[in-house]
Design an enzyme around this catalytic site. Structure first.
Site, PDB file in Angstrom:
ATOM      1  N   CYS A 129       0.841  -1.194   0.000  1.00  0.00           N
ATOM      2  CA  CYS A 129       0.000   0.000   0.000  1.00  0.00           C
ATOM      3  C   CYS A 129       0.876   1.243   0.000  1.00  0.00           C
ATOM      4  O   CYS A 129       1.940   1.256   0.602  1.00  0.00           O
ATOM      5  CB  CYS A 129      -0.851   0.050   1.257  1.00  0.00           C
ATOM      6  SG  CYS A 129      -1.881  -1.383   1.478  1.00  0.00           S
ATOM      7  N   LYS A 138       5.357  -3.957  -5.660  1.00  0.00           N
ATOM      8  CA  LYS A 138       6.806  -3.817  -5.772  1.00  0.00           C
ATOM      9  C   LYS A 138       7.512  -4.101  -4.441  1.00  0.00           C
ATOM     10  O   LYS A 138       8.490  -4.831  -4.394  1.00  0.00           O
ATOM     11  CB  LYS A 138       7.123  -2.400  -6.248  1.00  0.00           C
ATOM     12  CG  LYS A 138       8.597  -2.129  -6.443  1.00  0.00           C
ATOM     13  CD  LYS A 138       9.069  -2.729  -7.729  1.00  0.00           C
ATOM     14  CE  LYS A 138      10.545  -2.547  -7.965  1.00  0.00           C
ATOM     15  NZ  LYS A 138      11.059  -3.588  -8.864  1.00  0.00           N
TER      16      LYS A 138
END
Ligand code: G6P
Length: 581
Positions: free
Chosen positions: A2, A576
């Protein structure tokens, strides 16, 4: 993972938040939301989808107010739904929260609050933060005390940003969070890159600390209430700008940056790490995902050349090993320096008084702060979720690490860079092979010795980018079971450069061929056994092959994603930096 962002300044918050969220979307991207405060009220809009899409449909950019928070989500608790998207607003409507991390005891907190009349609308762990803050503020109407009374109840690893009355709060417990400043604008962000073009100064918040911001002041405290005086640092701009340049995707741009990024490695910091590590008997190399594949290469190279005892361990599986003592060190390999599994493993090493080192790309990361010595690969910002240029730079840094210990040159980086450029010039050949493979559901990737981790990385890229199920195996292992699955429609990629592994691999390829499978050979020489040939350049020095042979396979995974109409920069369900367990 997030991303969380907050803004308080002279300008309308929403368009600025959207701009920053777009840059941080690589951290997680299943839903988006923004809260702003205007005319004493909090307004919130949120929805599943990517930033541009949600911005368009929900008109996020139109939200008024000069104070705001925003979020892109990577779901952990609760499905990907509009209601589970952040921000989450307290029952009073006066507190709005965006959160990164996990609140482990949220069910218990939620049940306690429900008992006293609070209502919950989402399935997330994050919503409890907003209501617990409200509960504590109603008991003691003091913002600082309310935060202290809230964090003392939360268990887990988290960072959150809150609009709290007319203040902005940044709360960090063991998850990344920075404050950025420029003129009268204040930013809070989980990621410096998201705000780097908006700010000129940065404060890196400490673990277990919080800051209360308004337009004039920033007050920072430890969770126990003690005042913290931070120093601001000027931000340095890296070699990569946050732009795709003329490339269709960040992933492609980053693949093509490799001839250059390889030459940016901070050799000095690696030499220093080698100097320290050379005195240590046992090395535990840890990493996750792509970085774990590099750990496997490190195990091979350090074991072969330096005669040390080396273990490569997936960070998540790192627990105390029986032989760990003062003569052991852990080297964490991580592009981001934020991966929760890696951080947790390093925390174990620190707790046990074992030396903790890192090879990473983001020198301001949490991992960098924790480790005794840090070597920097300096490959520039990597936005594509699937690691590409960081992989080659990590491998090169391992070669340099070994060279410094054995005091002998193993690779010539400028020459390697030229070889990679030549591979990239053959892009068209790879596009042709991607057309052949686009309808394939399963692929095996074979490697032997040091090429096995490359096979493993290739399988990972195929899964991440092209959604093809791919499995890596040692060259001769297929005959011990998987042969039963082979038929005329099976494609097998073999990593087969001409080095000590070549002949053995050819034996395996012959066995596979006679069972009907089609062979895609990655090699510097063409063999008549290959149905398709992925050519890598010849080199008089075979040590270079592990450094270059993944490049055409990165391109293959990328072009397969294009053939299949997928978004290579944002593979479904991935992020990522995975900053949660
Ligand atoms: C995530 C990314 C992978 C990456 C892994 C480890 O899963 O999607 O591409 O390899 O994290 O990341 P790190 O930053 O620790 O190297």
């Amino acid at each position: 993972m997030c991303s969380v962002i907050g803004y308080y300044g002279d300008h309308t918050a929403a368009p600025i938040l959207i701009k920053c969220l777009k840059k941080m979307e690589y951290r997680g991207y299943d839903s988006v939301g923004i809260s702003t405060r205007h005319d004493n009220a909090i307004i919130t809009k949120k929805k599943t989808g990517m930033v541009s899409e949600v911005n368009k449909t929900m008109k996020l950019y139109k939200l008024p107010g000069k104070i705001g928070i925003g979020h892109t989500r990577w779901a952990t608790h609760g499905n990907v739904t509009d209601i589970n998207a952040h921000p989450h607003v307290s029952n009073s409507g006066r507190i709005s929260v965006v959160h990164n991390g996990i609140i482990e005891n949220y069910i218990e907190i939620r049940n306690n609050l429900i008992e006293i009349g609070y209502k919950f609308y989402s399935d997330t762990d994050s919503e409890v933060i907003a209501n617990l803050l409200q509960y504590n503020f109603e008991k003691t109407p003091n913002i600082k005390k309310s935060i202290m009374n809230t964090v003392i109840k939360l268990r887990g690893q988290y960072a959150f940003i809150t609009i709290f009355e007319n203040k902005l709060l940044a709360v960090r417990y063991h998850r990344p969070l920075i404050i950025g400043l420029k003129d009268n604008d204040r930013f809070i962000s989980s990621d410096i890159f998201g705000v780097s073009t908006e700010i000129d100064k940065v404060i890196h918040l400490e673990d277990r600390s919080f800051s209360i911001l308004d337009k004039k002041q920033i007050h920072s405290y430890g969770f126990d209430g003690h005042l913290i005086k931070y120093t601001m640092t000027n931000i340095k701009r890296g070699i990569s700008t946050i732009s795709k340049k003329n490339y269709e995707h960040f992933t492609l741009k980053e693949i093509f940056e490799q001839p250059e990024s390889l030459l940016q490695i901070d050799v000095k910091s690696i030499s220093e790490l080698s100097r320290i590590a050379s005195k240590i008997k046992r090395l535990y190399i840890i990493g996750s995902g792509t970085s774990y594949n590099v750990a496997l290469i490190a195990k091979y190279l350090i074991g072969k050349y330096c005669g040390k005892i080396v273990e490569a361990i997936v960070s998540e599986e790192f627990t105390i090993f029986p032989n760990m003592d003062k003569d052991s060190a852990v080297i964490a390999i991580s592009q981001s320096g934020e991966t929760a599994d890696v951080i947790d493993a390093i925390d174990i090493a620190i707790r046990e008084n074992i030396h903790a080192y890192a090879i990473l790309n983001v020198p301001t990361s949490l991992l960098a702060m924790k480790c005794d010595s840090v070597a920097k690969i300096n490959c520039g910002l990597e936005i594509g979720v699937a690691a590409t240029k960081s992989f080659t730079s990590q491998i090169a840094s391992i070669y340099i690490f070994v060279e410094k210990i054995i005091r002998r040159k193993l690779i010539d980086l400028p020459h390697t860079s030229k070889l990679i450029s030549r591979i990239l010039d053959n892009e068209l050949e790879i596009i042709n092979i991607s057309q052949v493979l686009k309808n394939t559901l399963n692929i095996y990737v074979l490697g032997k010795g040091i090429h096995y981790p490359i096979a493993s990385e290739c399988a990972l890229k195929l899964k991440e980018l092209s959604k093809i199920h791919a499995e890596s195996m040692f060259g001769g292992e297929l005959k011990h079971g998987a042969f039963t699955l082979i038929n005329n429609n099976t494609y097998i990629i073999v990593i087969n450069p001409q080095d000590e592994t070549y002949e053995d691999m050819i034996i395996s390829v012959n066995e596979i061929k006679s069972r009907g499978a089609k062979i895609i050979g990655v090699s510097n020489t063409r063999s008549k056994l290959y149905d398709y040939w992925i050519r890598i350049p010849n080199s008089s020095d075979e040590t270079v092959f592990p450094l270059i042979e993944m490049v055409p396979l990165q391109l293959l995974a990328y072009y397969l994603s294009i053939e299949k109409n997928l978004d290579p920069d944002h593979p479904k369900n991935l992020a990522k930096s995975v900053t949660v367990k």
